[in-house]
Design an enzyme around this catalytic site. Structure first.
Site, short mmCIF file in Angstrom:
data_model
loop_
_atom_site.label_atom_id
_atom_site.label_comp_id
_atom_site.label_asym_id
_atom_site.label_seq_id
_atom_site.Cartn_x
_atom_site.Cartn_y
_atom_site.Cartn_z
N THR A 1 -29.33 -45.40 14.51
CA THR A 1 -30.11 -46.47 13.84
C THR A 1 -29.13 -47.42 13.36
OG1 THR A 1 -31.57 -45.08 12.69
CG2 THR A 1 -31.49 -47.28 11.90
N THR B 1 -29.36 -51.37 5.21
CA THR B 1 -30.59 -50.72 4.70
C THR B 1 -30.16 -49.67 3.67
OG1 THR B 1 -30.60 -49.22 6.61
CG2 THR B 1 -32.00 -51.16 6.74
#
Lengths: 422, 422
Positions: free
Chosen positions: A198, A160
């Site tokens: 994350t 990401t």
């Protein structure tokens, strides 16, 4: 014999015999057509699996599905993963979409849906663009390969805000030329704090290992690696580590053979620590990596509390960013961790980091002795805090427990970068 | 009757009959000769006192001394306070210096040393410049006055990185024209998180009140004001609230007269909330004040956990800074607070803040309903997050407990500002 050696050049999962992977572009972000954003990991040989998941009470639909799949299944074949959309806070539609990803992948791979794990990472609160996902899954199944090109593609497809791909491969050389390989890939970047970060990490091995032992060894490796890093103290809704073992090497890891079990377990810790360090050192807009090592605490919980309070303090992290030799903020932070401390017994040192998660330091400088500042060492200390990596070593002098946390500084760029997702 | 009215223009402590104050410059920072940096609050009439102190295990020498003084004494006359140096992490010398400040002030004011409180705020880890402090104490005792000029001087003398002075006065109008006055000053700015913030507040009243009741009322007022704000989640070594009651009004506050006790207690809460809001809205380099109101939690502890996890999340605070209507980070943060939550029961609203610490909102917009995002409200939500003050209202729908936290955004300027103390 019994050597554990990292591959100098890792290709991640495809270094492990019997695994195929693919990474493709299906425009999940709807603005970056060529960006790789969907991947599949596949083993034709049925695998044992282990997994650890976010402890966040708000779990994304794919995380819930992974947990159910792991609990219900006996053997596993595949992981399908997308980036760009976390399929989190998406209600019933999110559950339907995750299940559809699972069944589509299973159908095209000719395996049982219950043998497929589903992972997503990216923006929260938006439902998946399922037409794109379907196209992506078809293309990925077509592209499955054990070649390095697809090995590289899947490391990119899961990213990401990461700036670099993350992968590692370790080989365990046993007696009589026997070799176990463990290969893994990961993504990280923001919302990085424990339980888990994350982050996603996928681990593959050709060892033959029974599910409950695999789970035990993975859990322990994750605790001392992915659960011992922090970038911003935020915990994500999607964190997942999944490990597959296809037994292709014919070497059995079991409780009866302690030598092999110990070697496998140590290798997995080393591999996970290597990836965890790759994640934290690629944290969003950080400029420094700081290891906070707390020793001689009354309990493990206390050691961890002190390490996390120091490693997540905005004021301490700002001073690291500024290379400011600041004992006041350090003392302020560790006094409010909730852990038992006696200021007059405290010793704190700064040191140069030799190797991540290691307890061998160099150029150690005393900062606090028996709770009082060591004023004379400031020049040496100045040099240490100017480095891109250093150690803060906190000796509580009360008990025998320790915790090793890898943290980062806090930069103005982190805040600017995260001010909007628009 | 029984009205509680804030003075439109407050002069702080000197609004309370019987109190004198002074603020002087004695160059404690050794680079800013004219900066006011030492103050004294004095009542010739012996006072009852109450106090609350930092829960940080690393307490500054003056905080330890204040706690001893409050425990040992029966009546009190003065508070001496300096800024620019916190006298924290200063070992034995720090204890000696704090006691010397106490005895010098007592001698010059002709009172018992045990009736004098000592407070310090500023840099940590450096011993006090005692020659300057001595000169400052002499000058301040000389200057003691009930005039507004010294009232203004002492509000300035206690500031560190604050950009504004903080003061408030409230009058309680009772039957038959009787009036109790409470006046107070405060400083805040960084290291602002509960129990207490890096903050000092001094409160004076002319009520006549017995010590243990005074302590009880103060503790409760502090919990719902100074302990309900956060700027950066850091807790200081020096936080102190001290309150003196000289009885000059002749009006007794006691458990027997519930009407007066309740009025006094409510007025103290209002005064403390007013000052707490002044502190948080002058937080270091903040650009927004955000109130996080959590309701219907299973326990008070849970409500507070959720509010603090949301209000201290770097990612959430960065999105507030960017005026980004971001439910993902909000859901992510509140899921990892450790509190009991059921995502499918969650309702979240944003609203315009009418008055700090109030539960009357306006322009309420639904963000999350039963755990799912309300996509259609984004335009309205955009308008709210662009404001300098807004409310995040989180309904857990599980129990009956609530917590009201006032937080701020996190700005790149906060990090740059705090990168070094050099």
């Amino acid at each position: 014999m019994n050597d554990k050696i990292f591959n100098e050049v890792s290709n991640g999962i495809v270094d492990v015999p019997g695994f195929k992977v693919a990474g493709v572009a299906c425009d999940i972000r709807k603005k970056k057509k060529d960006r790789l954003d969907l991947g599949i990991i596949f083993s034709k040989i049925p695998c044992q699996a282990a997994g650890t998941f976010t402890e966040n009470k708000v779990k994304a639909a794919p995380v819930e599905l992974c947990m159910q799949t792991l609990n219900a299944g006996n053997s596993f074949h595949a992981i399908v993963v997308n980036s760009g959309n976390a399929n989190a806070v998406t209600g019933l539609q999110g559950v339907i979409d995750a299940k559809l990803m699972q069944s589509l992948t299973a159908e095209l791979c000719s395996v049982d849906p219950g043998s497929v794990f589903v992972c997503s990472t990216g923006k929260i609160g938006i439902t998946l663009p399922m037409e794109n996902i379907k196209n992506g899954i078809s293309a990925a199944v077509e592209a499955l390969s054990s070649e390095n090109q697809q090995g590289e593609n899947i490391t990119k497809a899961i990213l990401t805000t990461d700036t670099r791909t993350k992968k590692a491969t370790i080989k365990i050389n046993l007696e009589e030329g026997k070799v176990i390989t463990i290969g893994a890939i990961a993504k990280g970047a923001g919302m990085i704090q424990p339980n888990m970060a994350t982050m996603l990490s996928f681990i593959a091995t050709d060892a033959q290992i029974e599910g409950s032992l695999f789970q035990e060894i993975l859990k322990s490796a994750v605790d001392s690696s992915f659960n011992s890093i922090t970038v911003d103290g935020d915990m994500s809704t999607n964190d997942t580590v999944l490990a597959l073992a296809n037994g292709n090497s014919g070497i059995e890891v079991n409780r009866a053979n302690e030598v092999i079990a110990k070697n496998f377990s140590q290798a997995l810790v080393q591999l996970c620590q290597d990836l965890a360090y790759q994640i934290v050192s690629d944290g969003e807009k950080i400029s420094k990596v700081v290891e906070v090592v707390v020793v001689n605490a009354l309990s493990k919980v206390d050691a961890e509390k002190v390490a996390r309070t120091v490693g997540n303090s905005s004021l301490v992290k700002s001073s690291w960013y500024g290379a400011d030799p600041n004992w006041g903020r350090l003392m302020g932070a560790l006094g409010c961790s909730g852990a038992e401390i006696k200021p007059e017994k405290l010793n704190i040192q700064y040191a140069e980091s030799v190797k991540p998660f290691s307890e061998n330091f160099s150029n150690t400088v005393d900062i606090i002795k028996n709770g009082e500042p060591c004023y004379t060492n400031e020049t040496e200390w100045d040099k240490l805090v100017a480095l891109e990596r250093f150690i803060v070593f906190i000796d509580l002098n009360l008990g025998k427990e320790k915790f090793h946390l890898i943290s980062t500084d806090l930069t103005p760029e982190y805040v600017s970068y995260n001010k909007s997702e628009k």
